[in-house]
Design an enzyme around this catalytic site. Structure first.
Site, PDB file in Angstrom:
ATOM      1  CB  CYS A 121      12.310  26.091   0.622  1.00 48.70           C
ATOM      2  SG  CYS A 121      13.392  27.414   1.301  1.00 48.70           S
TER       3      CYS A 121
ATOM      4  NE  ARG B 112      -6.850  -0.542  11.026  1.00 51.21           N
ATOM      5  CZ  ARG B 112      -5.622  -0.559  10.809  1.00 51.21           C
ATOM      6  NH1 ARG B 112      -4.822   0.464  10.723  1.00 51.21           N
ATOM      7  NH2 ARG B 112      -5.077  -1.945  10.534  1.00 51.21           N
TER       8      ARG B 112
ATOM      9  CG  HIS C 189      -3.926  -4.832  11.823  1.00 53.12           C
ATOM     10  ND1 HIS C 189      -2.957  -5.310  10.826  1.00 53.12           N
ATOM     11  CD2 HIS C 189      -3.173  -3.661  12.307  1.00 53.12           C
ATOM     12  CE1 HIS C 189      -2.034  -4.439  10.987  1.00 53.12           C
ATOM     13  NE2 HIS C 189      -2.166  -3.631  11.870  1.00 53.12           N
TER      14      HIS C 189
ATOM     15  NE  ARG D  38      -2.855  -8.363   7.590  1.00 51.31           N
ATOM     16  CZ  ARG D  38      -3.292  -8.887   8.672  1.00 51.31           C
ATOM     17  NH1 ARG D  38      -3.788  -9.911   8.614  1.00 51.31           N
ATOM     18  NH2 ARG D  38      -3.440  -8.070   9.669  1.00 51.31           N
TER      19      ARG D  38
ATOM     20  CE  LYS E  20      -0.442  -0.204   5.150  1.00 49.99           C
ATOM     21  NZ  LYS E  20      -1.502  -0.050   6.122  1.00 49.99           N
TER      22      LYS E  20
ATOM     23  CG  ASP F 280       9.597  23.425  -4.666  1.00 48.16           C
ATOM     24  OD1 ASP F 280       8.844  22.547  -4.593  1.00 48.16           O
ATOM     25  OD2 ASP F 280       9.407  24.666  -4.971  1.00 48.16           O
TER      26      ASP F 280
ATOM     27  CE1 TYR G 110      10.305  32.210   1.593  1.00 46.52           C
ATOM     28  CE2 TYR G 110      10.711  30.058   1.661  1.00 46.52           C
ATOM     29  CZ  TYR G 110      10.364  31.473   1.143  1.00 46.52           C
ATOM     30  OH  TYR G 110      10.052  31.167  -0.198  1.00 46.52           O
TER      31      TYR G 110
END
Length: 386
Positions: free
Chosen positions: A318, A141, A170, A226, A43, A320, A270
């Site tokens: 920042c 859950r 689970h 799992r 996942k 990027d 910044y």
């Protein structure tokens, strides 16, 4: 260490070590007795590592089935030609039952309305809809309450369009050796399975172990385990570390896009939260930021690796880009090292020489878990498989 693996479009990338992934998969497979199957959890794009490529490596190394979180994730695997069994680890919206049937994706089931709609769709298409029954045993859950398992199954088993391929729960505390709530959950689960079997109900593959339980509790492996985070070389908890050796699969690299010697007293990024305190300090920029998964909460706290040496990240991270400081060789240098140059490779996550920055180290600085670190890095950075 990655110098020749940089994408053409941006000097930042994720490296996925297929050899490490293969070794980790085999290490978990070796924990299981013959006949016990392994479901690899892929996942969130295989925890940021790239699900399609990872599935192929895992399957060749011994994984039997695969699990995802959403229908879209399952479809991506099917569209890539993955034909092996795929379980969706929750009950999807009722509106997507036709998609499930047409693409042979097994949903988790725990409400009667969804189950019957799924069965109706399968029967109308001349097929049988396989599913796994999720049981609630104490995590609060998802799932049918373990006490109601027999009644629930009797309420849907009449439908010719349904076939139970598995039953699971689970664990909430599998990473705590000897925990009483783990024992209670396992007791509830096995009692529910026994009650269904006693009523003549087929439970399919019975599975309850997640990654830590697979490592710490061999007596609870049942029909299938799992395995998730451990496949990617990350320990699910400190308690598992002595029991299995794992190799980190993900590295995050970048190349220096700018490097200067600022004047003493110059601020960085910044808010100017970092000020250059001495001469012979370089400030280097790399094109990785919080939109790439490098959390802004790490600002002025983390290190990067350059030429096998740790250098402090400085200033606010920042969106990027971010900056780091290099204390170039002088008598007053705190971390003396040679100059950094434009195009030098920087390691944000992974190894360089004798130094390594792990997902666990980064998670501790962020106040989170290693899973989140790799998932975040997998969102935007291009992946290179080595």
């Amino acid at each position: 260490m990655g110098q020749d693996r940089c994408p053409d479009t941006r000097w930042a990338w994720v490296e996925i070590d297929k050899g490490a992934l293969r070794r980790n998969t085999r290490a978990f497979k070796d924990l299981l007795e013959p006949g016990v199957r392994m479901m690899a959890v892929v996942k969130a794009d295989a925890y940021g590592h790239g699900a399609v490529q990872c599935v192929k490596v895992m399957r060749a190394a011994g994984a039997d089935q695969f699990a995802v979180a959403t229908v879209k994730e399952g479809l991506e695997l099917r569209e890539a030609g993955i034909t092996w069994p795929i379980l969706i680890l929750s009950e999807p919206p009722m509106e997507c039952v036709q998609t499930l049937v047409e693409h042979d994706l097994m949903p988790s089931v725990y409400t009667q309305g969804f189950a019957l709609a799924y069965g109706e769709c399968a029967a109308a298409l001349g097929k049988v809809g396989k599913y796994h029954l999720a049981l609630e045993t104490g995590m609060t859950r998802i799932g049918v309450n373990w006490k109601d398992a027999v009644e629930f199954r009797r309420g849907i088993d009449f439908h010719r369009g349904l076939s139970c391929a598995g039953t699971f729960t689970h664990f909430a505390t599998a990473d705590v050796p000897g925990d009483w709530t783990f024992a209670l959950q396992f007791k509830r689960f096995t009692e529910a399975v026994s009650a269904m079997r006693g009523a003549g109900i087929d439970c399919g593959l019975v599975h309850c172990d997640n990654t830590p339980a697979t490592i710490l509790y061999p007596d609870t492996h049942l029909d299938m385990c799992r395995v998730g985070v451990g496949l990617y070389g990350m320990q699910p908890a400190e308690s598992t570390r002595p029991h299995i050796s794992l190799d980190p699969v993900m590295g995050v690299r970048a190349k220096v896009t700018r490097v200067i010697y600022p004047e003493t007293g110059a601020g960085v990024s910044y808010g100017l939260t970092y000020t250059v305190a001495r001469q012979n300090t370089q400030i280097a920029t790399i094109p990785v930021g919080y939109a790439d998964g490098l959390s802004r909460t790490l600002s002025d706290k983390m290190d990067v690796l350059v030429h096998g040496t740790r250098c402090p990240q400085v200033g606010h991270i920042c969106m990027d880009q971010c900056m780091f400081a290099v204390d170039v060789n002088t008598r007053r240098a705190v971390r003396p090292m040679d100059e950094v140059h434009y195009g030098d490779v920087v390691t944000i996550l992974g190894a360089d020489g004798n130094e390594r920055i792990t997902a666990e180290e980064m998670a501790k600085l962020r106040g989170t878990i290693n899973y989140e670190v790799t998932c975040n890095f997998g969102m935007r950075l291009e992946k290179v498989y080595v």
